[in-house]
Design a protein around this motif. Structure first.
Motif, PDB file in Angstrom:
ATOM      1  N   ALA A 184       0.811  -1.204   0.064  1.00  8.92           N
ATOM      2  CA  ALA A 184      -0.047   0.096  -0.105  1.00  8.92           C
ATOM      3  C   ALA A 184       0.971   1.042  -0.032  1.00  8.92           C
ATOM      4  CB  ALA A 184      -0.857  -0.018   1.152  1.00  8.92           C
ATOM      5  N   MET A 185       1.903   1.403   0.869  1.00  8.81           N
ATOM      6  CA  MET A 185       2.747   2.416   0.933  1.00  8.81           C
ATOM      7  C   MET A 185       3.442   2.709  -0.569  1.00  8.81           C
ATOM      8  SD  MET A 185       6.047   3.178   3.350  1.00  8.81           S
ATOM      9  CE  MET A 185       7.066   2.009   2.613  1.00  8.81           C
ATOM     10  N   ARG A 186       3.878   1.653  -1.144  1.00 11.72           N
ATOM     11  CA  ARG A 186       4.590   1.630  -2.385  1.00 11.72           C
ATOM     12  C   ARG A 186       3.785   2.154  -3.370  1.00 11.72           C
ATOM     13  NH1 ARG A 186       9.327  -1.536  -3.147  1.00 11.72           N
ATOM     14  NH2 ARG A 186      10.063  -2.385  -1.219  1.00 11.72           N
ATOM     15  N   VAL A 187       2.551   1.933  -3.599  1.00 10.45           N
ATOM     16  CA  VAL A 187       1.630   2.311  -4.451  1.00 10.45           C
ATOM     17  C   VAL A 187       0.740   3.707  -4.165  1.00 10.45           C
ATOM     18  CG1 VAL A 187       1.683   0.250  -5.464  1.00 10.45           C
ATOM     19  CG2 VAL A 187      -0.089   0.567  -4.084  1.00 10.45           C
ATOM     20  N   GLY A 188       0.927   3.973  -3.043  1.00 17.55           N
ATOM     21  CA  GLY A 188       0.060   5.230  -2.688  1.00 17.55           C
ATOM     22  C   GLY A 188      -1.314   4.957  -2.321  1.00 17.55           C
ATOM     23  N   ALA A 189      -1.791   3.682  -1.694  1.00 18.05           N
ATOM     24  CA  ALA A 189      -2.984   3.334  -1.365  1.00 18.05           C
ATOM     25  C   ALA A 189      -3.130   2.844   0.040  1.00 18.05           C
ATOM     26  CB  ALA A 189      -3.412   2.082  -2.268  1.00 18.05           C
ATOM     27  N   ARG A 190      -4.385   2.708   0.597  1.00  8.93           N
ATOM     28  CA  ARG A 190      -4.523   2.270   1.995  1.00  8.93           C
ATOM     29  C   ARG A 190      -4.163   0.692   2.222  1.00  8.93           C
ATOM     30  NH1 ARG A 190      -9.961   3.750   3.746  1.00  8.93           N
ATOM     31  NH2 ARG A 190      -9.078   3.390   5.745  1.00  8.93           N
ATOM     32  N   ARG A 191      -3.955   0.362   3.257  1.00 14.46           N
ATOM     33  CA  ARG A 191      -3.711  -1.269   3.298  1.00 14.46           C
ATOM     34  C   ARG A 191      -5.241  -1.894   3.158  1.00 14.46           C
ATOM     35  NH1 ARG A 191      -5.605  -4.888   6.114  1.00 14.46           N
ATOM     36  NH2 ARG A 191      -6.441  -3.459   7.739  1.00 14.46           N
ATOM     37  N   GLU A 192      -6.315  -1.159   3.572  1.00 13.21           N
ATOM     38  CA  GLU A 192      -7.803  -1.963   3.408  1.00 13.21           C
ATOM     39  C   GLU A 192      -7.904  -1.967   1.959  1.00 13.21           C
ATOM     40  OE1 GLU A 192      -7.395   0.043   7.547  1.00 13.21           O
ATOM     41  OE2 GLU A 192      -6.696   0.931   5.242  1.00 13.21           O
ATOM     42  N   THR A 193      -7.372  -0.942   1.093  1.00  9.53           N
ATOM     43  CA  THR A 193      -7.700  -1.073  -0.304  1.00  9.53           C
ATOM     44  C   THR A 193      -6.857  -2.408  -1.004  1.00  9.53           C
ATOM     45  OG1 THR A 193      -7.670   1.259  -0.745  1.00  9.53           O
ATOM     46  CG2 THR A 193      -7.244  -0.188  -2.674  1.00  9.53           C
ATOM     47  N   ILE A 194      -5.659  -2.430  -0.426  1.00  9.39           N
ATOM     48  CA  ILE A 194      -5.010  -3.742  -0.874  1.00  9.39           C
ATOM     49  C   ILE A 194      -5.906  -5.290  -0.566  1.00  9.39           C
ATOM     50  CG2 ILE A 194      -2.860  -5.271  -0.769  1.00  9.39           C
ATOM     51  CD1 ILE A 194      -2.842  -2.421  -2.492  1.00  9.39           C
ATOM     52  N   SER A 195      -6.180  -5.201   0.721  1.00  8.92           N
ATOM     53  CA  SER A 195      -7.207  -6.171   1.305  1.00  8.92           C
ATOM     54  C   SER A 195      -8.391  -6.343   0.461  1.00  8.92           C
ATOM     55  CB  SER A 195      -7.555  -5.964   2.704  1.00  8.92           C
ATOM     56  OG  SER A 195      -8.097  -6.983   3.317  1.00  8.92           O
ATOM     57  N   PHE A 196      -9.089  -5.495   0.300  1.00  8.68           N
ATOM     58  CA  PHE A 196     -10.138  -5.514  -0.787  1.00  8.68           C
ATOM     59  C   PHE A 196      -9.884  -6.135  -1.981  1.00  8.68           C
ATOM     60  CE2 PHE A 196     -12.230  -2.013   2.099  1.00  8.68           C
ATOM     61  CZ  PHE A 196     -13.138  -3.033   2.806  1.00  8.68           C
ATOM     62  N   LEU A 197      -8.658  -5.554  -2.585  1.00  9.42           N
ATOM     63  CA  LEU A 197      -8.507  -6.311  -3.824  1.00  9.42           C
ATOM     64  C   LEU A 197      -7.966  -7.601  -3.807  1.00  9.42           C
ATOM     65  CD1 LEU A 197      -5.792  -3.234  -5.110  1.00  9.42           C
ATOM     66  CD2 LEU A 197      -7.821  -3.975  -6.146  1.00  9.42           C
ATOM     67  N   GLU A 198      -7.408  -8.118  -2.914  1.00  3.04           N
ATOM     68  CA  GLU A 198      -6.973  -9.542  -2.855  1.00  3.04           C
ATOM     69  C   GLU A 198      -8.359 -10.216  -2.675  1.00  3.04           C
ATOM     70  OE1 GLU A 198      -2.476  -9.092  -0.838  1.00  3.04           O
ATOM     71  OE2 GLU A 198      -4.106  -9.972   0.260  1.00  3.04           O
ATOM     72  N   LYS A 199      -9.312  -9.827  -1.885  1.00  3.54           N
ATOM     73  CA  LYS A 199     -10.389 -10.588  -1.751  1.00  3.54           C
ATOM     74  C   LYS A 199     -11.390 -10.794  -2.923  1.00  3.54           C
ATOM     75  CE  LYS A 199     -10.471  -9.392   3.198  1.00  3.54           C
ATOM     76  NZ  LYS A 199     -11.337  -8.894   4.167  1.00  3.54           N
ATOM     77  N   GLY A 200     -11.036  -9.712  -4.097  1.00  2.47           N
ATOM     78  CA  GLY A 200     -11.803  -9.725  -5.116  1.00  2.47           C
ATOM     79  C   GLY A 200     -12.915  -8.763  -5.039  1.00  2.47           C
ATOM     80  N   GLU A 201     -13.101  -7.876  -3.858  1.00  2.00           N
ATOM     81  CA  GLU A 201     -14.080  -6.911  -3.404  1.00  2.00           C
ATOM     82  C   GLU A 201     -13.966  -5.629  -3.850  1.00  2.00           C
ATOM     83  OE1 GLU A 201     -14.240  -7.217   0.682  1.00  2.00           O
ATOM     84  OE2 GLU A 201     -14.846  -9.257   0.611  1.00  2.00           O
ATOM     85  N   TYR A 202     -12.885  -5.246  -4.735  1.00  4.08           N
ATOM     86  CA  TYR A 202     -12.694  -4.010  -5.200  1.00  4.08           C
ATOM     87  C   TYR A 202     -12.106  -3.993  -6.454  1.00  4.08           C
ATOM     88  CZ  TYR A 202     -10.924   0.745  -5.122  1.00  4.08           C
ATOM     89  OH  TYR A 202     -10.490   1.970  -5.652  1.00  4.08           O
ATOM     90  N   ASN A 203     -12.529  -3.091  -7.459  1.00  2.66           N
ATOM     91  CA  ASN A 203     -11.860  -3.204  -8.709  1.00  2.66           C
ATOM     92  C   ASN A 203     -11.067  -1.894  -8.680  1.00  2.66           C
ATOM     93  OD1 ASN A 203     -13.149  -5.577  -9.695  1.00  2.66           O
ATOM     94  ND2 ASN A 203     -14.860  -4.459 -10.398  1.00  2.66           N
ATOM     95  N   PRO A 204      -9.699  -2.026  -9.107  1.00  2.00           N
ATOM     96  CA  PRO A 204      -8.837  -0.792  -9.115  1.00  2.00           C
ATOM     97  C   PRO A 204      -8.949   0.146  -9.922  1.00  2.00           C
ATOM     98  CG  PRO A 204      -7.725  -2.748  -9.697  1.00  2.00           C
ATOM     99  CD  PRO A 204      -9.031  -3.345  -9.350  1.00  2.00           C
ATOM    100  N   SER A 205      -8.440   1.209  -9.764  1.00  2.00           N
ATOM    101  CA  SER A 205      -8.416   2.142 -11.005  1.00  2.00           C
ATOM    102  C   SER A 205      -7.298   1.547 -12.037  1.00  2.00           C
ATOM    103  CB  SER A 205      -8.130   3.618 -10.541  1.00  2.00           C
ATOM    104  OG  SER A 205      -6.857   3.532 -10.219  1.00  2.00           O
ATOM    105  N   LEU A 206      -7.179   2.187 -13.259  1.00  4.24           N
ATOM    106  CA  LEU A 206      -6.179   1.729 -14.127  1.00  4.24           C
ATOM    107  C   LEU A 206      -4.915   2.222 -13.639  1.00  4.24           C
ATOM    108  CD1 LEU A 206      -5.453   0.106 -16.735  1.00  4.24           C
ATOM    109  CD2 LEU A 206      -5.904   2.285 -17.881  1.00  4.24           C
ATOM    110  N   LYS A 207      -4.954   3.230 -12.987  1.00  2.00           N
ATOM    111  CA  LYS A 207      -3.764   3.827 -12.480  1.00  2.00           C
ATOM    112  C   LYS A 207      -3.150   2.990 -11.372  1.00  2.00           C
ATOM    113  CE  LYS A 207      -1.770   8.314 -10.609  1.00  2.00           C
ATOM    114  NZ  LYS A 207      -1.804   9.709 -10.425  1.00  2.00           N
TER     115      LYS A 207
END
Length: 68
Positions: free
Chosen positions: A20-43
């Motif tokens: 999360a720190m390396r990509v400028g996101a929150r840890r929770e965002t990474i967690s949601f991505l890993e669970k398939g609960e969030y679709n990231p922006s292209l960036k």
């Protein structure tokens, strides 16, 4: 959508917080991505893929139902 983020994080020894720190996101965002609960922006998808030196297509697996 499925992702291989968790597998690549383990391979590189990153915690969710590290990535999360390396990509400028929150840890929770990474967690949601890993669970398939969030679709990231292209960036964000590109930033994460760059951390692991892989393509976005290698990291994020889209299924037919994702486009309905």
């Amino acid at each position: 959508m499925r992702t291989k983020i968790k597998e690549y994080r383990a391979k590189y020894g990153f915690t969710q917080a590290d990535l999360a720190m390396r990509v400028g996101a929150r840890r929770e965002t990474i967690s949601f991505l890993e669970k398939g609960e969030y679709n990231p922006s292209l960036k964000l998808a590109v930033k994460i893929a760059q951390q692991f030196n892989v393509s976005v297509e290698e990291l994020f697996i889209f299924e037919d139902s994702d486009f309905e």
